[in-house]
Design a protein around this motif. Structure first.
Motif, PDB file in Angstrom:
ATOM      1  N   GLN A 125       2.384  36.667 -42.672  1.00 57.26           N
ATOM      2  CA  GLN A 125       2.628  35.892 -41.452  1.00 57.26           C
ATOM      3  C   GLN A 125       4.118  35.847 -41.139  1.00 57.26           C
ATOM      4  OE1 GLN A 125       0.737  32.378 -43.023  1.00 57.26           O
ATOM      5  NE2 GLN A 125      -0.973  32.577 -41.598  1.00 57.26           N
ATOM      6  N   GLN A 126       4.937  35.713 -42.166  1.00 61.29           N
ATOM      7  CA  GLN A 126       6.391  35.703 -41.966  1.00 61.29           C
ATOM      8  C   GLN A 126       6.866  37.039 -41.411  1.00 61.29           C
ATOM      9  OE1 GLN A 126       8.469  34.349 -45.546  1.00 61.29           O
ATOM     10  NE2 GLN A 126       6.522  33.432 -46.155  1.00 61.29           N
ATOM     11  N   LYS A 127       6.351  38.127 -41.980  1.00 58.74           N
ATOM     12  CA  LYS A 127       6.729  39.456 -41.521  1.00 58.74           C
ATOM     13  C   LYS A 127       6.412  39.595 -40.034  1.00 58.74           C
ATOM     14  CE  LYS A 127       6.126  44.373 -42.473  1.00 58.74           C
ATOM     15  NZ  LYS A 127       7.497  44.718 -42.803  1.00 58.74           N
ATOM     16  N   TRP A 128       5.214  39.168 -39.633  1.00 59.07           N
ATOM     17  CA  TRP A 128       4.844  39.234 -38.213  1.00 59.07           C
ATOM     18  C   TRP A 128       5.796  38.382 -37.372  1.00 59.07           C
ATOM     19  CZ3 TRP A 128       3.683  35.447 -34.753  1.00 59.07           C
ATOM     20  CH2 TRP A 128       3.301  35.888 -33.490  1.00 59.07           C
ATOM     21  N   TYR A 129       6.042  37.148 -37.809  1.00 54.27           N
ATOM     22  CA  TYR A 129       6.872  36.221 -37.029  1.00 54.27           C
ATOM     23  C   TYR A 129       8.286  36.764 -36.831  1.00 54.27           C
ATOM     24  CZ  TYR A 129       9.404  32.134 -35.505  1.00 54.27           C
ATOM     25  OH  TYR A 129      10.205  31.279 -34.790  1.00 54.27           O
ATOM     26  N   TYR A 130       8.922  37.194 -37.895  1.00 53.46           N
ATOM     27  CA  TYR A 130      10.308  37.648 -37.799  1.00 53.46           C
ATOM     28  C   TYR A 130      10.444  39.037 -37.180  1.00 53.46           C
ATOM     29  CZ  TYR A 130      11.333  33.720 -40.868  1.00 53.46           C
ATOM     30  OH  TYR A 130      11.429  32.473 -41.403  1.00 53.46           O
ATOM     31  N   GLU A 131       9.520  39.937 -37.503  1.00 54.21           N
ATOM     32  CA  GLU A 131       9.682  41.328 -37.086  1.00 54.21           C
ATOM     33  C   GLU A 131       8.955  41.682 -35.792  1.00 54.21           C
ATOM     34  OE1 GLU A 131       8.849  43.887 -40.404  1.00 54.21           O
ATOM     35  OE2 GLU A 131      10.150  42.703 -41.731  1.00 54.21           O
TER      36      GLU A 131
END
Length: 104
Positions: free
Chosen positions: A68-74
Motif C-alpha cells: 500500500q505504501q509503494k502504491w501511495y508514494y509511487e
C-alpha cells in the motif's frame, strides 16, 4: 500507540516504515525512478516494510502494508512525509462528511 521511530540517514530522518540498507524479509523494493516527484534533500527509501499504527479516530490497531505504501508514494505520488494514521472506515467516514476534522 506506537511511536514513529525515525532513523538518521546522512543527516536526514526517514520514517520507520521507509528504510535504506539491507532489506528485511518481506520488504517491498522501492522504485526510486517513481519517486522523482519528491523534492527532498534527504535519502529516499530503498524499500517499504509493514507499518503498524493505531487509528487516531477510533483507536483500532491497523497495519499499513508495504504494498500500500509503494502504491501511495509511487503511483498516487503521495508526499514522502505522509503516513497512515486512520483506518479505512474512519478515512471513508471523513471523506463522506467532507471534514478534515475527526468525526465521532
Amino acid at each position: 500507540m506506537p511511536k514513529r521511530s525515525r532513523k538518521l540517514i546522512n543527516g536526514e530522518v526517514l520514517p520507520s516504515h521507509m528504510q535504506v540498507g539491507k532489506a528485511p524479509r518481506g520488504a517491498v523494493p522501492a522504485d526510486r525512478r517513481q519517486l522523482d516527484h519528491i523534492n527532498t534533500y534527504g535519502d529516499l527509501p530503498e524499500y517499504y516494510v509493514d507499518y503498524p499504527f493505531t487509528c487516531v479516530d477510533c483507536g483500532k490497531e491497523e497495519v499499513w502494508k508495504a504494498e500500500q505504501q509503494k502504491w501511495y508514494y509511487e503511483e498516487a505520488k503521495g508526499h514522502i512525509d505522509a503516513f497512515a494514521k486512520r483506518c479505512r472506515p474512519c478515512r471513508k467516514r471523513r471523506k463522506e462528511n467532507g471534514s478534515r476534522k475527526a468525526s465521532h
